[in-house]
Each structure stands twice: as C-alpha cells, then as structure tokens.
Design a protein around this motif. Sequence first.
Motif, PDB file in Angstrom:
ATOM      1  N   GLN A  62      30.988  26.889 -36.672  1.00 14.91           N
ATOM      2  CA  GLN A  62      31.877  27.865 -36.057  1.00 14.91           C
ATOM      3  C   GLN A  62      31.081  28.954 -35.354  1.00 14.91           C
ATOM      4  OE1 GLN A  62      34.344  30.791 -38.335  1.00 14.91           O
ATOM      5  NE2 GLN A  62      36.061  29.757 -37.343  1.00 14.91           N
TER       6      GLN A  62
ATOM      7  N   GLU B  22      26.890  18.497 -31.428  1.00 14.92           N
ATOM      8  CA  GLU B  22      27.130  19.167 -30.155  1.00 14.92           C
ATOM      9  C   GLU B  22      26.180  20.324 -29.902  1.00 14.92           C
ATOM     10  OE1 GLU B  22      31.381  19.650 -28.826  1.00 14.92           O
ATOM     11  OE2 GLU B  22      31.729  19.306 -30.972  1.00 14.92           O
TER      12      GLU B  22
ATOM     13  N   LYS C 153      32.269  21.919 -40.078  1.00 18.60           N
ATOM     14  CA  LYS C 153      32.057  22.170 -38.654  1.00 18.60           C
ATOM     15  C   LYS C 153      31.161  23.399 -38.466  1.00 18.60           C
ATOM     16  CE  LYS C 153      35.215  19.192 -36.857  1.00 18.60           C
ATOM     17  NZ  LYS C 153      34.990  18.218 -35.771  1.00 18.60           N
TER      18      LYS C 153
ATOM     19  N   TYR D  33      23.405  26.676 -27.966  1.00 18.53           N
ATOM     20  CA  TYR D  33      24.591  26.066 -27.372  1.00 18.53           C
ATOM     21  C   TYR D  33      24.885  26.758 -26.060  1.00 18.53           C
ATOM     22  CZ  TYR D  33      29.381  24.347 -26.828  1.00 18.53           C
ATOM     23  OH  TYR D  33      30.528  23.756 -26.350  1.00 18.53           O
ATOM     24  N   GLU D  34      25.107  25.965 -25.025  1.00 21.43           N
ATOM     25  CA  GLU D  34      25.358  26.498 -23.676  1.00 21.43           C
ATOM     26  C   GLU D  34      24.258  27.475 -23.269  1.00 21.43           C
ATOM     27  OE1 GLU D  34      29.361  28.051 -23.889  1.00 21.43           O
ATOM     28  OE2 GLU D  34      30.224  26.078 -23.425  1.00 21.43           O
TER      29      GLU D  34
ATOM     30  N   ARG E 147      35.287  29.190 -31.946  1.00 29.29           N
ATOM     31  CA  ARG E 147      35.238  27.778 -31.573  1.00 29.29           C
ATOM     32  C   ARG E 147      34.556  26.954 -32.661  1.00 29.29           C
ATOM     33  NH1 ARG E 147      32.497  27.654 -25.781  1.00 29.29           N
ATOM     34  NH2 ARG E 147      31.558  29.586 -26.582  1.00 29.29           N
ATOM     35  N   LEU E 148      35.079  25.760 -32.911  1.00 31.32           N
ATOM     36  CA  LEU E 148      34.520  24.847 -33.891  1.00 31.32           C
ATOM     37  C   LEU E 148      33.864  23.674 -33.177  1.00 31.32           C
ATOM     38  CD1 LEU E 148      37.368  24.735 -36.578  1.00 31.32           C
ATOM     39  CD2 LEU E 148      35.164  25.903 -36.753  1.00 31.32           C
ATOM     40  N   LEU E 149      32.629  23.354 -33.574  1.00 30.91           N
ATOM     41  CA  LEU E 149      31.868  22.295 -32.932  1.00 30.91           C
ATOM     42  C   LEU E 149      31.351  21.329 -33.992  1.00 30.91           C
ATOM     43  CD1 LEU E 149      29.700  24.590 -30.620  1.00 30.91           C
ATOM     44  CD2 LEU E 149      31.743  23.323 -29.940  1.00 30.91           C
TER      45      LEU E 149
ATOM     46  N   ASP F 188      33.051  33.346 -31.634  1.00 28.82           N
ATOM     47  CA  ASP F 188      34.341  33.447 -30.942  1.00 28.82           C
ATOM     48  C   ASP F 188      35.395  32.535 -31.549  1.00 28.82           C
ATOM     49  OD1 ASP F 188      33.674  30.899 -30.085  1.00 28.82           O
ATOM     50  OD2 ASP F 188      33.302  31.462 -27.998  1.00 28.82           O
TER      51      ASP F 188
END
Length: 247
Positions: A23, A34, A21, A8-9, A28-30, A26
């Motif tokens: 997680q 994604e 989801k 991711y990123e 964040r939930l995706l 940090d």
Amino acid sequence: MKYGRVMYESRVHDVVEVDGKVQLRDGRLLDEQEVEWLAPVEPQTIFTLGLNYADHAKELSFTSPLPEPLVFFKGKNTVNGHLGKTVRPNDVEFMHYECELAVVIGKSAKNVNKEDALDYVKGYTIANDYAIRDYLENYFRPNLRVKNRDGCTPVGPWMVEKDDIDDPMNLQLRTFVNGQKTQEGSTKDMILGVAELIEYLSSFMTLNEGDLILTGTPKGSVDTKVGDEVVTEVEGIGRLVNTIVGE
C-alpha cells in the motif's frame, strides 16, 4: 505493522503491507511484482555476526566457545532488495546463503545494559547474507570478498515493529532452494542474543538510528548455483526471495 520501501513510477515510496499487498501512502494497493523492492530501511553501519549459532559453529568444527563475538562490517553496496538478483562469480565453487534475523536500531545507543537494550530497537527484518567460501582466509580474518560484493545481501521485504514481535529469541528461521527446505533453526539457539549483542557493540562504539545487526545463521548452509531461487523466512516477519545469476 509491516513497513517497506519500494521504487515505483521512478520514485522511492515508503509503503506498508495490507492483506498481502503493497500500500502506497495515497492508498493505492499493488502486487509485490509491480514494484522494485529496496531494503526496508536505509542502512547506516551494517554489523554481521559470525558463528553466533551453536549448531552452525559445531557444523564448522568450532566446539569451544569463542573468546569474544566474531563481528565484521559490510558496506552499503552489498544491500539488495526482495525479488532481486545476486551475482555468483564465475570462478567460485561454493557460494552459500545465510538466513538471518536482522535488528534495526531505532535511536543512538552507547554503553547500553542488556536489560534496556530492546528499548533501542526499532524493528526486525530478514537478511540473506551470502558468503563465498572460496575467498575465505579464515573465520577470524574474513576476506572482504567473502561478504562484501555488490548485491550479496538481500534485506527485507518488510520491517516489523519491535512491539509486534513477542520474543525475538524464539523465532523459526527457514531457507528453501527451488522450493526444497535446506535450512531450519531458531533464534533461541543464538550464542549471544539480540540484547547481549547491543550491549556488547554499544560498549565500545555508538550505535545509530538505521544501523543493522545481522545476528548470524543456524546450520544448513548449502551451495547455490546460477538460476537457483532462494527463499529465506523468519517467523512473524515474512519471506525474502532472491535469485542467483551469473556474471
């Protein structure tokens, strides 16, 4: 707890599952769409069992017990992630899935008794061990091309900790092709269970942290075509989605 690895990123992240989801560390939930999924562990040696379910062996006309387990190796190049794509070669007529419980080794194991074998397990995940029957020489000398093509072994999406699975020898396995159930079985029908496999393999070689043992598949493997969506499920672990593409 369910653990996974994603891209991711432009970075690899260790993630956990929270309410369906993904997680990040940090917080964040995706959504699962994604991220780019990797295998939940970086595999070291990958062991694959053939004919380790009685019904599958019978399906292939093996009516007598094998003299010893049928085990072969897979390369790391074969591993694919959840929601990934697997190539069906243009020249083949029969390429089938194999829904399997995959065992993740958690620490070095040598000469382990089956009574202690589960102490060396880190967790469990799902593997879909595609096989190309056109390339098969025979079941005791499987041609490398049968199961060692790039991306032919989706693994994941999650690894479930050992202690979260009450009994690895009583889990339902199911496969769906384009939404239609085509395979169903139970790990209770394995010829050699998880503990016996660890005992056998560790009797002549050292198992290391990160090694994967793909424990075999029940009956019901059918041909897959370009465009098919194949979903393999193992009770208590989740569902692994893969799509067949052409060369």
